[in-house]
Every structure is written in C-alpha cells, then in structure tokens.
Design a protein around this motif. Structure first.
Motif, PDB file in Angstrom:
ATOM      1  N   ALA A  95       0.847  -1.197   0.000  1.00  0.00           N
ATOM      2  CA  ALA A  95       0.000   0.000   0.000  1.00  0.00           C
ATOM      3  C   ALA A  95       0.881   1.245   0.000  1.00  0.00           C
ATOM      4  CB  ALA A  95      -0.918  -0.005   1.218  1.00  0.00           C
ATOM      5  N   TYR A  96       1.955   1.211   0.785  1.00  0.00           N
ATOM      6  CA  TYR A  96       2.894   2.332   0.819  1.00  0.00           C
ATOM      7  C   TYR A  96       3.585   2.485  -0.537  1.00  0.00           C
ATOM      8  CZ  TYR A  96       6.515   5.501   2.471  1.00  0.00           C
ATOM      9  OH  TYR A  96       7.332   6.580   2.639  1.00  0.00           O
ATOM     10  N   LEU A  97       3.965   1.358  -1.145  1.00  0.00           N
ATOM     11  CA  LEU A  97       4.626   1.400  -2.451  1.00  0.00           C
ATOM     12  C   LEU A  97       3.716   2.051  -3.493  1.00  0.00           C
ATOM     13  CD1 LEU A  97       6.894   0.638  -4.422  1.00  0.00           C
ATOM     14  CD2 LEU A  97       5.844  -1.641  -4.607  1.00  0.00           C
ATOM     15  N   ARG A  98       2.445   1.726  -3.456  1.00  0.00           N
ATOM     16  CA  ARG A  98       1.519   2.329  -4.417  1.00  0.00           C
ATOM     17  C   ARG A  98       1.459   3.844  -4.228  1.00  0.00           C
ATOM     18  NH1 ARG A  98      -4.998   1.608  -5.383  1.00  0.00           N
ATOM     19  NH2 ARG A  98      -5.088   2.967  -3.566  1.00  0.00           N
ATOM     20  N   GLU A  99       1.408   4.317  -2.977  1.00  0.00           N
ATOM     21  CA  GLU A  99       1.370   5.757  -2.731  1.00  0.00           C
ATOM     22  C   GLU A  99       2.673   6.421  -3.165  1.00  0.00           C
ATOM     23  OE1 GLU A  99       0.357   6.223   1.366  1.00  0.00           O
ATOM     24  OE2 GLU A  99      -1.761   5.747   1.050  1.00  0.00           O
ATOM     25  N   LEU A 100       3.784   5.738  -2.946  1.00  0.00           N
ATOM     26  CA  LEU A 100       5.080   6.265  -3.393  1.00  0.00           C
ATOM     27  C   LEU A 100       5.090   6.417  -4.910  1.00  0.00           C
ATOM     28  CD1 LEU A 100       8.073   7.021  -2.996  1.00  0.00           C
ATOM     29  CD2 LEU A 100       8.593   4.571  -3.019  1.00  0.00           C
ATOM     30  N   ARG A 101       4.612   5.409  -5.624  1.00  0.00           N
ATOM     31  CA  ARG A 101       4.559   5.471  -7.084  1.00  0.00           C
ATOM     32  C   ARG A 101       3.644   6.598  -7.558  1.00  0.00           C
ATOM     33  NH1 ARG A 101       4.192  -1.131  -7.852  1.00  0.00           N
ATOM     34  NH2 ARG A 101       6.426  -1.453  -8.315  1.00  0.00           N
ATOM     35  N   LEU A 102       2.513   6.760  -6.889  1.00  0.00           N
ATOM     36  CA  LEU A 102       1.592   7.834  -7.268  1.00  0.00           C
ATOM     37  C   LEU A 102       2.220   9.205  -7.037  1.00  0.00           C
ATOM     38  CD1 LEU A 102      -1.758   6.398  -5.870  1.00  0.00           C
ATOM     39  CD2 LEU A 102      -1.199   6.788  -8.279  1.00  0.00           C
ATOM     40  N   GLU A 103       2.917   9.359  -5.918  1.00  0.00           N
ATOM     41  CA  GLU A 103       3.588  10.636  -5.633  1.00  0.00           C
ATOM     42  C   GLU A 103       4.629  10.952  -6.701  1.00  0.00           C
ATOM     43  OE1 GLU A 103       5.540  12.900  -1.805  1.00  0.00           O
ATOM     44  OE2 GLU A 103       5.986  10.777  -2.093  1.00  0.00           O
ATOM     45  N   GLN A 104       5.395   9.936  -7.113  1.00  0.00           N
ATOM     46  CA  GLN A 104       6.388  10.156  -8.164  1.00  0.00           C
ATOM     47  C   GLN A 104       5.719  10.506  -9.483  1.00  0.00           C
ATOM     48  OE1 GLN A 104       9.622  10.316  -7.392  1.00  0.00           O
ATOM     49  NE2 GLN A 104       8.998   9.840  -5.300  1.00  0.00           N
ATOM     50  N   SER A 105       4.578   9.901  -9.743  1.00  0.00           N
ATOM     51  CA  SER A 105       3.877  10.190 -11.001  1.00  0.00           C
ATOM     52  C   SER A 105       3.369  11.627 -11.036  1.00  0.00           C
ATOM     53  CB  SER A 105       2.719   9.208 -11.202  1.00  0.00           C
ATOM     54  OG  SER A 105       1.577   9.540 -10.440  1.00  0.00           O
ATOM     55  N   VAL A 106       2.966  12.157  -9.868  1.00  0.00           N
ATOM     56  CA  VAL A 106       2.525  13.555  -9.806  1.00  0.00           C
ATOM     57  C   VAL A 106       3.661  14.488 -10.180  1.00  0.00           C
ATOM     58  CG1 VAL A 106       1.808  15.384  -8.220  1.00  0.00           C
ATOM     59  CG2 VAL A 106       0.642  13.178  -8.179  1.00  0.00           C
TER      60      VAL A 106
END
Length: 298
Positions: free
Chosen positions: A241-252
């Motif tokens: 779940a943390y990895l998904r949020e990290l990926r989303l933050e990088q995508s932003v």
C-alpha cells in the motif's frame, strides 16, 4: 513557509536543506492538505524537529509509536528517526515545525555543549520522540517558545536569529531536564528503525520495477513476515500500500514537470498497465491523471 512535496534521497533521508550553512534552522507552517498525498510520509533527517499543532488533530508517528495531538499540543522528534504525520478527520490540520541541525546547538566541535549534552542526546534511545502537551506546565512553556520562534521568523526583525537561538537552547534544556526516571529508562535501541529504513530505501530505489516481498526481505535481512510486521508498526499500512502511494507521488512529479504521456508516466513509475495507473490515481486523488494535469496547467 510551506513544503508541498517531500524530497528524499536513496536512503529515504529528507534531502531538503533546512536553513543555511550559517544558520541551520528552518521554520515551516505546514498544512497537511497542501501536501501531494495529504500527509507527510515516512522519512528521517539529521535535524532535530520541534512541532506545534495549530489545527488538529494530527497523528504523529516516530519509530514504532503514534501520538494523537490536538490543537496547541506538539512533539519533539530526535535526529535520525523515521517519522510521519497524518491529519485525523480535518484534512486542513497542520502544525508549525522547527527543523534544527545539531551543529546549531553544539556551538563548535569539541565544546562542552557538544560533548556533554548534544551527542549524548542524539544517541539516547529514550529520546526517540517526546510528545508535548499544552496542559503540562513545563511543556506548555516549551510550546510557547516554539510559537515565539515562529513569530520571530515571520517578522525577521534585526537580531531575530539571536532570539530564536536563545529560545532553542531553552527548549533543548527543558527536554533534557525532564527525562524519565531511571526505572523508566529501560527502552533499548531497536534494530526495527534500521530495518524500516532499509525497506523504505529499497522501495525508493526500485519503485519503477516489479517488486516482490522476497526481494524486500533479502535486502532488509529479515524474514518476510517480520518485514511486514515492522513496516506495519511504523506506517500503519502494508508495504505494498505504501509502495503504491510512493509510485503515485512520483507520477505527480512527472505530470507537473514533463510532457510525457499518461501511459509513459504510469509505466515509468511501476504501474503494470495504464488502466491500473489511472484507477489507482483516481482512488487517491479523486480525478484522473489527465484531469489533474489539465487543472494544474490552466
């Protein structure tokens, strides 16, 4: 000053330079809703941190403990420890934050201040973090000094750095003089902080790739189940779940700073398909990546 995104290096140490070489202290006014993810994700830094909640409640986590702090409360977080902050209920919850490098307190290398006070405090496992409650007299005095430093940093009248530094010394002295009694000093330095840092480092370095729990466990030198347990204690959520949020933050960051297509951004941030990326983005930010980019650029 507000920081909207948290920049970290390969070890998940915050890479933002707080203050200047000549005056290594920075003062922030942080509204959590203005952060990309709506909270401050797990990170660490060399600076000591003193916070005062101006609108709560806020959940602060440091190492493997969490405190719910109301408006007017605060917290001290020692150098080198993983920590994070989340709003509870009110997305616009926030706090004043002082980030102070230890060298400001040391005076000069080899000083009595450094040898007898600062270095022992940095290595004291009891001083991972200390909540500060407005109803306790000595803690209320510390919180008032944090408030005064913030006010002085806003006006920046001549000599404000001297006054701020004097108050920082008073705050630090108050923290050290109110240590737990000897029978409470049983907390040992835990390897869990290092394990959690290693897990975060691996996720940060490899978020663009397919990651398995086995790979994370090998890097952290712990079993898969222990990695999951430790990470859950530190963050309140699973590794993936943390990895998904990290990926989303990088995508932003890429949506804001590049003209790459949505599918290219999703793939470069580790999402297995454009549709999965778009759905994950929608769940987190309540809009599609295309809608987000369009809104930011109009």
């Amino acid at each position: 000053m507000q920081i909207d995104t948290l920049s970290v290096d390969a070890r998940n140490r915050e890479s933002t330079h707080h203050g200047t070489l000549g005056f290594p202290m920075a003062v922030y006014h942080s509204v959590l809703s203005q952060n990309v993810l709506g909270y401050i994700r797990l990170h660490w830094h060399e600076e000591l941190q003193f916070c005062l909640v101006f609108q709560g409640p806020v959940a602060f986590s440091a190492e493997d403990r969490t405190w719910q702090l109301e408006t007017g409360d605060g917290i001290f977080i020692n150098s080198g420890y993983l920590h994070m902050a989340r709003p509870l209920g009110n997305p616009d919850a926030g706090y004043i934050c002082l980030d102070i490098h230890p060298r400001l307190l040391c005076g000069f290398p080899g000083s009595v201040l450094e040898q007898d006070y600062v270095l022992p405090a940095l290595s004291d496992p009891v001083l991972t973090a200390r909540p500060l409650y407005r109803k306790d007299p000595w803690q209320a005095a510390v919180l008032q000094k944090i408030r005064e430093i913030y006010q002085e940093s806003e006006t920046k009248k001549p000599g404000w750095e001297l006054l701020a530094t004097a108050r920082v010394y008073e705050i630090f002295a108050a923290i050290l003089s109110h240590q737990p009694s000897d029978d409470c000093r049983t907390r040992k330095w835990s390897r869990a902080n290092t394990v959690a840092q290693r897990i975060l480092s691996y996720l940060t370095a490899h978020y663009e790739e397919k990651i398995t729990l086995a790979q994370v466990a090998v890097y952290a030198s712990y079993t898969e189940s222990e990695c999951c347990r430790i990470f859950k204690r530190f963050t309140g959520e699973s590794i993936f779940a943390y990895l998904r949020e990290l990926r989303l933050e990088q995508s932003v960051r890429l949506l804001d700073s590049t003209d790459q297509s949505i599918s290219e951004i999703g793939e470069s941030c580790g999402f297995r398909s454009p549709s999965y990326y778009i759905e994950a983005f929608r769940q987190q930010f309540h809009c599609t990546p295309f809608q987000y980019r369009k809104k930011k650029r109009t």
